[in-house]
Write a protein that holds these residues in place. Structure first.
Motif, short mmCIF file in Angstrom:
data_model
loop_
_atom_site.label_atom_id
_atom_site.label_comp_id
_atom_site.label_asym_id
_atom_site.label_seq_id
_atom_site.Cartn_x
_atom_site.Cartn_y
_atom_site.Cartn_z
N TRP A 140 -1.13 7.41 2.76
CA TRP A 140 -0.52 8.50 3.52
C TRP A 140 -0.89 8.41 5.00
O TRP A 140 -0.06 8.68 5.88
CB TRP A 140 -0.92 9.86 2.94
N LYS A 141 -2.13 8.01 5.29
CA LYS A 141 -2.58 7.96 6.69
C LYS A 141 -2.14 6.68 7.39
O LYS A 141 -1.87 6.69 8.59
CB LYS A 141 -4.10 8.09 6.75
N TRP A 142 -2.07 5.57 6.64
CA TRP A 142 -1.70 4.28 7.24
C TRP A 142 -0.51 3.66 6.49
O TRP A 142 -0.60 2.55 5.96
CB TRP A 142 -2.90 3.32 7.18
N PRO A 143 0.66 4.35 6.46
CA PRO A 143 1.80 3.80 5.72
C PRO A 143 2.37 2.53 6.34
O PRO A 143 3.07 1.78 5.68
CB PRO A 143 2.82 4.95 5.75
N HIS A 144 2.04 2.31 7.62
CA HIS A 144 2.48 1.06 8.28
C HIS A 144 1.61 -0.12 7.83
O HIS A 144 1.94 -1.27 8.13
CB HIS A 144 2.38 1.21 9.79
N VAL A 145 0.54 0.15 7.08
CA VAL A 145 -0.33 -0.90 6.54
C VAL A 145 -0.10 -1.03 5.04
O VAL A 145 0.14 -2.12 4.51
CB VAL A 145 -1.81 -0.59 6.83
N PHE A 146 -0.20 0.11 4.32
CA PHE A 146 -0.04 0.12 2.86
C PHE A 146 1.29 0.79 2.52
O PHE A 146 1.43 2.00 2.68
CB PHE A 146 -1.17 0.91 2.20
N GLY A 147 2.24 0.03 2.03
CA GLY A 147 3.52 0.61 1.68
C GLY A 147 3.61 1.05 0.23
O GLY A 147 4.63 1.60 -0.19
N ARG A 148 2.54 0.80 -0.55
CA ARG A 148 2.55 1.05 -1.99
C ARG A 148 1.21 1.65 -2.39
O ARG A 148 0.16 1.15 -1.98
CB ARG A 148 2.74 -0.26 -2.78
N VAL A 149 1.24 2.69 -3.23
CA VAL A 149 0.02 3.39 -3.64
C VAL A 149 0.05 3.63 -5.14
O VAL A 149 1.06 4.08 -5.68
CB VAL A 149 -0.10 4.76 -2.93
N ALA A 150 -1.07 3.36 -5.82
CA ALA A 150 -1.23 3.75 -7.22
C ALA A 150 -2.49 4.60 -7.34
O ALA A 150 -3.57 4.17 -6.94
CB ALA A 150 -1.33 2.53 -8.13
N ALA A 151 -2.33 5.81 -7.89
CA ALA A 151 -3.46 6.73 -8.07
C ALA A 151 -3.48 7.17 -9.53
O ALA A 151 -2.58 7.87 -9.99
CB ALA A 151 -3.31 7.93 -7.13
N MET A 152 -4.51 6.74 -10.25
CA MET A 152 -4.62 7.00 -11.68
C MET A 152 -5.68 8.07 -11.93
O MET A 152 -6.79 7.99 -11.39
CB MET A 152 -4.99 5.70 -12.41
N SER A 153 -5.34 9.08 -12.72
CA SER A 153 -6.32 10.10 -13.14
C SER A 153 -7.05 10.70 -11.95
O SER A 153 -8.27 10.89 -11.98
CB SER A 153 -7.34 9.49 -14.10
N SER A 154 -6.32 11.01 -10.89
CA SER A 154 -6.97 11.35 -9.62
C SER A 154 -7.30 12.83 -9.49
O SER A 154 -6.53 13.69 -9.93
CB SER A 154 -6.07 10.92 -8.46
N THR A 155 -8.44 13.09 -8.85
CA THR A 155 -8.96 14.45 -8.70
C THR A 155 -8.37 15.12 -7.47
O THR A 155 -9.11 15.67 -6.64
CB THR A 155 -10.49 14.39 -8.55
N PHE A 156 -7.05 15.12 -7.32
CA PHE A 156 -6.44 15.68 -6.13
C PHE A 156 -6.83 17.14 -5.93
O PHE A 156 -6.84 17.93 -6.87
CB PHE A 156 -4.91 15.59 -6.22
N GLY A 157 -7.15 17.49 -4.68
CA GLY A 157 -7.39 18.88 -4.33
C GLY A 157 -8.81 19.35 -4.48
O GLY A 157 -9.10 20.51 -4.18
N VAL A 158 -9.71 18.49 -4.94
CA VAL A 158 -11.10 18.92 -5.14
C VAL A 158 -11.95 18.61 -3.91
O VAL A 158 -12.56 19.50 -3.32
CB VAL A 158 -11.70 18.26 -6.40
N PHE A 159 -11.97 17.34 -3.50
CA PHE A 159 -12.79 16.93 -2.35
C PHE A 159 -11.91 16.29 -1.27
O PHE A 159 -12.31 15.34 -0.61
CB PHE A 159 -13.86 15.93 -2.79
N ASP A 160 -10.69 16.78 -1.13
CA ASP A 160 -9.76 16.16 -0.19
C ASP A 160 -8.79 17.22 0.32
O ASP A 160 -8.78 18.34 -0.17
CB ASP A 160 -8.99 15.02 -0.87
N ASP A 161 -7.98 16.85 1.30
CA ASP A 161 -6.98 17.78 1.84
C ASP A 161 -5.57 17.21 1.67
O ASP A 161 -4.67 17.50 2.46
CB ASP A 161 -7.26 18.06 3.32
#
Length: 246
Positions: A140-161
């Motif tokens: 999300w921060k460097w989409p010009h570098v990483f065009g593809r993301v895989a996030a498995m079983s991720s703890t979204f919203g706990v220690f991140d914004d």
């Protein structure tokens, strides 16, 4: 079959991290060919049981080799990154410094020494649990570098914004794979992230995949059993042809 490098130590801003690189089958036989690259978090858990948490590894090299034998995917390079301080590097605010390490130090080093395709649509970042949070943050921060993301079983919203940022920022040019087990394994957080990305304009089956695995557990064996899905989404010959990726 492919081969995994010895451990390489890479230093940046006073932190040294251990890296291993998987070279796909045929890498040495065709010196002109360049390969997409998958950057994976929790590098110690990917290739060898003696390094992995509780002796359980993701079997990344075996799965890549098998998919290659099936002629199901394009060959790719995998870079496994072992964190220095996992809790700090995969959460806010430490994941900014970690991301700078990957973007400013590690990726240029890999592109210099390995025959890579450096463009964003051939550069994937992937992780599980907090490593999945870090992966989505990097994309999300460097989409010009990483065009593809895989996030498995991720703890979204706990220690991140990530929920706030994705809700308030423009849609990024990414392909995203999300998954979780059920009933626990961050099932609700993953579904909520799917819904937010759809609200932002991501289209399921096009630039977003999301799966829920009945009885899927929060462990290396569960992730190892299903990594072939994001591998096929990003590198699968049929998927690449449908998207017009060469």
């Amino acid at each position: 079959s492919g081969h995994v490098s010895d451990v390489l130590q890479v230093a940046f801003d006073g932190v040294t991290r251990a890296i291993r690189v998987y070279h796909p089958p045929g890498y040495d036989q065709n010196p002109l060919r360049r390969f997409p690259v998958l950057y994976m978090q929790d590098g110690k858990n990917l290739f060898f049981p003696e390094e992995a948490f509780a002796g359980n590894e993701w079997r990344v090299d075996e799965t890549m080799d098998r998919l290659d034998r099936m002629n199901a995917i394009r060959k790719c390079v995998v870079v496994g990154i072992a964190p220095g301080d996992r809790m700090r590097e995969y959460t806010k605010p430490g994941y900014d410094d970690y991301g700078r390490f990957v973007v400013e130090k590690l990726k240029p080093l890999v592109d210099q020494h390995v025959r890579t395709r450096p463009e964003p649509n051939a550069t994937v970042v992937m992780g599980s649990s907090l490593g999945g949070v870090a992966a989505l943050h990097l994309g999300w921060k460097w989409p010009h570098v990483f065009g593809r993301v895989a996030a498995m079983s991720s703890t979204f919203g706990v220690f991140d914004d990530l929920f706030e940022r994705i809700a308030n920022e423009p849609k990024k040019d990414l392909l995203v794979y999300l998954d979780s087990g059920w009933p626990k394994d961050n099932f609700e957080a993953t579904n909520a992230m799917r819904d937010l990305l759809v609200h932002k304009g991501f289209r399921l089956g096009v630039d977003l995949l999301q799966f829920s695995f009945p009885e899927g557990l929060h462990d290396e064996d569960s992730w190892a059993a299903r990594i072939h899905l994001p591998f096929q989404f990003f590198f699968g010959r049929a998927w690449l042809a449908q998207r017009g990726d060469v």
